[in-house]
Every structure is written in structure tokens, then in C-alpha cells.
Design an enzyme around this catalytic site. Structure first.
Site, short mmCIF file in Angstrom:
data_model
loop_
_atom_site.label_atom_id
_atom_site.label_comp_id
_atom_site.label_asym_id
_atom_site.label_seq_id
_atom_site.Cartn_x
_atom_site.Cartn_y
_atom_site.Cartn_z
N GLY A 1 0.83 -1.05 0.12
CA GLY A 1 0.26 -0.01 -0.06
C GLY A 1 0.84 1.43 -0.07
O GLY A 1 1.96 1.13 -0.25
N ASN A 2 0.07 2.38 0.38
CA ASN A 2 0.83 3.46 0.43
C ASN A 2 0.34 4.71 1.41
O ASN A 2 -0.75 4.21 1.84
CB ASN A 2 1.04 4.52 -1.07
CG ASN A 2 -0.40 4.73 -1.58
OD1 ASN A 2 -0.98 5.57 -0.91
ND2 ASN A 2 -0.63 4.00 -2.58
N ARG A 3 1.00 5.63 1.79
CA ARG A 3 0.62 6.36 2.91
C ARG A 3 -0.51 7.49 2.48
O ARG A 3 -0.76 8.48 3.33
CB ARG A 3 2.05 7.17 3.41
CG ARG A 3 2.58 6.13 4.23
CD ARG A 3 4.06 6.79 4.62
NE ARG A 3 4.03 8.11 4.82
CZ ARG A 3 4.73 9.25 4.81
NH1 ARG A 3 5.95 8.65 4.01
NH2 ARG A 3 4.43 10.62 5.25
N SER A 4 -1.12 7.50 1.34
CA SER A 4 -2.21 8.44 1.06
C SER A 4 -3.34 8.23 1.87
O SER A 4 -3.81 7.27 2.40
CB SER A 4 -2.54 8.25 -0.36
OG SER A 4 -3.62 9.21 -0.59
#
Ligand code: CTP
Length: 420
Positions: free
Chosen positions: A219-222
Site C-alpha cells: 500500500g501507500n501512505r495516502s
């Protein structure tokens, strides 16, 4: 322009109501403030009076020098009862912060101070923005009161989740941020015609999660804040908004149709369904560029897997695919989270390669900007030129992006029937 009657009850978040008033008056609204006696313990009436340019009332028997008129009105030549005249003139009654006690009074029709009396007499829309300790918010009594108010047509915002006033406490109960509050207020106000009436806007927000196994993901930190701000701004301008939200934990603006997705493939499917019917696409989601080729069905065990390698395969570039199949008159804005030097050049290259009208470039290597932050600082690049938006809240950046969409649609003479 709306006449906003703001009721401030006694909680630590009362200081944020000052910022709401500042933003509302800056946006051209006319504001009057009523405080409960407890609210005076937190913020003085002089601050609200200075920001609104109008007297602040607290007691039911206070004389109102403005006689219930808003700053844009002439006071009547008689002295009407304050609580009745204020709500008669108001387009919307906003209670922010609304404590558990005030919510309980509103739900049960108590009229024991000026704020609650005014609320009982109000026929305009009521917006309640709760702020309290998370145990108080989750208490069955508070939840039942909120349900009661909602059932009667009041808009009760979900409080934010995060650090609370008591040291070391964390949970749901934070007052909605002032810029989001203003957006929610503007949605309730009968505004006549708004600039984006009839426009259909598709916004993507958040970050996709690509499964490695049944419980893990890439995933990512958005956080989705930028996309939520865009959706709120588009709705406040009158657009019909669909929001494709990838793993967004935050509450969205009222009036926005929200479609929750998890993976890049789900986001692609949702966007392909919605895109044909939209005039403007604002692609703020951080979509994974790669996904595990063969996600495991169950939970991978670590035993015997030293040096585990996960094979990844590219995902579909949703933005490029939608842009390739666009109809004339559709406006497409992409986003590029670039890291470090050369950010703008890479953004420009993406604009052309993906066939976009504009791309919003931000340098995520900088502290406090971009991913999972409250602020952003961006450059909006289009084929016609570029505009730098200095560091500001994401709501303010959303306004600048919406203005850029207006400029693009004006120069490109849209074929859609919707007004730019
Ligand atoms: N995007 C998309 N589908 C993907 C990947 C990205 O629609 N599979 C969109 C994003 O929503 C965003 C833009 O494309 O609007 C970002 O472009 P991208 O080339 O992915 O740039 P970054 O991921 O920011 O950077 P990098 O070039 O390092 O991958």
C-alpha cells in the site's frame, strides 16, 4: 452569500469556531454568533465580535444592539426577541462545537439558553458539528441523541478521529476541521445558482492496497485528504460528485456519492463505470503501479520462507486508459507525487504522455506536505502554462485546482451542456 447563525457551546474546540468564522466571512458570508455561558470559559465573545463585525449574544435577556440583524442587514426599527429574530434571518444554524450536553438538549427540545431557544425556533437547516471526548461520543445516550436529530432532518457531522484534548487520549470526537465545516455549511445553504450546477465531477481519493495474502498488502501512505477536499469543493460549487475512495478512513463531505474500493483493479472498474457520465475527472488517488502476481489465498506463514520474494506485475494505468477513451469536452486532471529535484519536469512529461489537460505536481520529499499531511503545496501544470500554489490547507489547494478547471474549460469551449 449566506447568513450563518453560529452557536458555540462549551468545549475546548471552541477556538476552532473562530477559524470557521474567519473563513466564512472571508468567503463573503454574513455571520452572527451566539455562545453558551460555558463557551465563554473557552473563548471570549470579543474575538467572535471582532471577526463577525456584529454583537455576540449569550444570555436570553441580553439586549442585541443589532436587533437580530446580520452584518449585511439594516436593523429593524423595533426590538424583537433576539432568539426569534436571529433564526428568522438566518439561512442556516450551525452548532460548532456541539458538546454532548448541547446535543442532548437539541435532541430533546430543551430551551434553557439562547442557543437552544434559537434552535427550537429555527426553521432553517440545522448543522451540528460534535466535539467531545471519545467515550462521551460513543456513549449510547449521545448516539441515540444524534440518531434522533438526524431522523428529524438535522445534518450531524461525524467528528474526526485523532488526538483528543486530554493528554494521551485518542479516538473519535475531534471537531471537523473549519474548512470542511464551511464546505458542509455551504452545501446546506440555498444558494441560487452555483458555478458548477449541472457539472458532473468524478474524484478519486486515497491509496490502493494490493493483496499479498489474505491479511497483508502492498500500500501507500495516502490518507485521501486531498481527494476529499476536491470532492467537497466541487459539491460546494454545485456539481454532482462521485467519489471513488480507496481505503479512506476519513468521513467525506455530505452530498457526495461515495464508492469505496480497495485495489487498483477495483478502482479501475469503478472509474470505468463512472467516467462516461462525467465532465471533469480529478484523479487524486495514489494508485499502485504494481500488484502481486499471485496473491496467496490464506495467510502466508513465515516458517521456511527466509528470503521470501514476491513477484509483482504492472497494474493498468487508470488515468491514461480513461484519457485515451475520453469524449470531447471532458476535462481530465492528474496528480503526480514526485520526490525531489526535477519534480516539475517529470510532471510535464506525464501530462503529455497520459494526454491530460492538467497535472497537479507536488514534491512529497518536503516535510509537512503531500501524503498524509494537512497541508499541500503544488504546481498546477497545463499545456497552457503553470500556476504555483504556495503551502496552504488542502481545502484551499482544492479551490485553486477548481479555479484551474474553470480556466481550462473556458479556453477549451466545452461541448458538454453544463456551465463551466
Ligand atoms: N495513476 C493511475 N493508475 C495507475 C497509476 C497512477 O491512474 N496505475 C494515476 C494517479 O491517480 C495520478 C497519476 O496517475 O493521477 C500519477 O501518475 P504516475 O505515473 O503513477 O506517477 P507517480 O506514481 O506519482 O510517480 P512515478 O512516476 O514515480 O510512478
Amino acid at each position: 452569500m449566506a447568513r450563518i447563525l453560529l452557536g458555540v457551546s462549551g468545549g475546548i474546540a471552541a477556538y476552532k469556531a473562530l477559524e470557521l468564522v474567519r473563513l466564512a466571512t472571508k468567503a463573503g458570508h454574513s455571520v452572527r454568533v451566539v455562545q453558551t455561558p460555558a463557551a465563554l470559559e473557552f473563548v471570549g465573545a470579543a474575538s467572535f465580535a471582532a471577526l463577525t463585525g456584529a454583537p455576540v449574544l449569550v444570555g436570553e435577556h441580553d439586549r442585541d444592539p443589532a436587533r437580530g440583524a446580520f452584518p449585511d442587514q439594516r436593523p429593524p426599527d423595533h426590538e424583537p426577541p433576539s432568539h426569534l429574530e436571529l433564526v428568522r434571518n438566518a439561512d442556516v444554524l450551525v452548532v460548532a462545537p456541539a458538546t454532548a450536553n448541547t446535543i442532548a438538549k437539541l435532541a430533546h427540545g430543551l430551551a434553557d439558553n439562547l442557543l437552544t431557544s434559537a434552535a427550537l425556533a429555527a426553521t432553517c437547516p440545522l448543522l451540528v458539528a460534535p466535539a467531545m471526548n471519545h467515550h462521551m461520543w460513543h456513549n449510547a445516550a449521545t448516539q441515540a441523541n444524534v440518531e434522533l436529530l438526524r431522523a428529524r432532518g438535522a445534518t450531524v457531522l461525524e467528528p474526526g478521529t485523532g488526538a483528543l484534548a486530554t493528554r494521551d487520549e485518542w479516538g473519535a470526537g475531534r471537531l471537523t476541521e473549519p474548512s470542511d465545516l464551511l464546505a458542509a455549511v455551504e452545501l446546506l445553504v440555498p444558494s441560487g445558482s452555483r458555478p458548477w450546477d449541472g457539472l458532473r465531477v468524478l474524484v478519486t481519493a486515497g491509496g490502493t492496497r494490493e493483496p499479498i495474502d489474505a491479511v497483508r498488502y502492498v500500500g501507500n501512505r495516502s490518507s485521501g485528504r486531498m481527494g476529499l477536499a476536491l470532492a467537497a469543493e466541487a459539491a460546494a460549487r454545485g456539481a454532482r460528485v462521485a467519489l471513488v475512495a480507496a481505503n479512506v478512513a476519513l468521513a467525506g463531505a455530505p452530498g457526495v456519492r461515495r464508492l469505496d474500493v480497495e485495489t487498483a483493479a477495483e478502482l479501475l472498474a469503478a472509474c470505468e463505470r463512472e467516467f462516461a457520465d462525467c465532465d471533469v475527472l480529478l484523479m487524486a488517488a495514489a494508485v499502485a503501479d504494481f500488484t502481486p502476481s499471485q496473491p496467496a489465498g490464506g495467510k502466508l506463514e513465515k516458517r521456511g520462507r527466509e528470503g521470501l520474494t514476491i513477484a509483482l506485475e504492472p497494474t493498468v494505468d487508470v488515468l491514461a486508459r480513461l484519457a485515451a477513451g475520453r469524449a470531447p469536452g471532458q476535462t481530465i486532471v492528474g496528480f503526480a507525487a514526485q520526490h525531489g529535484a526535477g519534480a516539475l519536469e517529470r510532471g510535464r512529461e506525464k501530462l503529455l504522455r497520459k494526454g491530460l489537460d492538467a497535472i497537479v505536481v507536488n514534491d512529497v520529499s518536503r516535510e509537512g506536505i503531500g501524503f498524509d499531511a494537512l497541508d499541500n503545496e503544488v504546481t498546477i501544470v497545463s499545456v497552457d502554462g503553470e500556476r504555483h500554489v504556495p503551502r496552504a490547507t488542502k481545502m484551499e489547494v482544492a479551490r485553486a485546482i477548481a479555479d484551474a478547471v474553470d480556466a481550462l474549460r473556458a479556453t477549451r469551449a466545452p461541448t458538454s451542456s453544463a456551465a463551466p
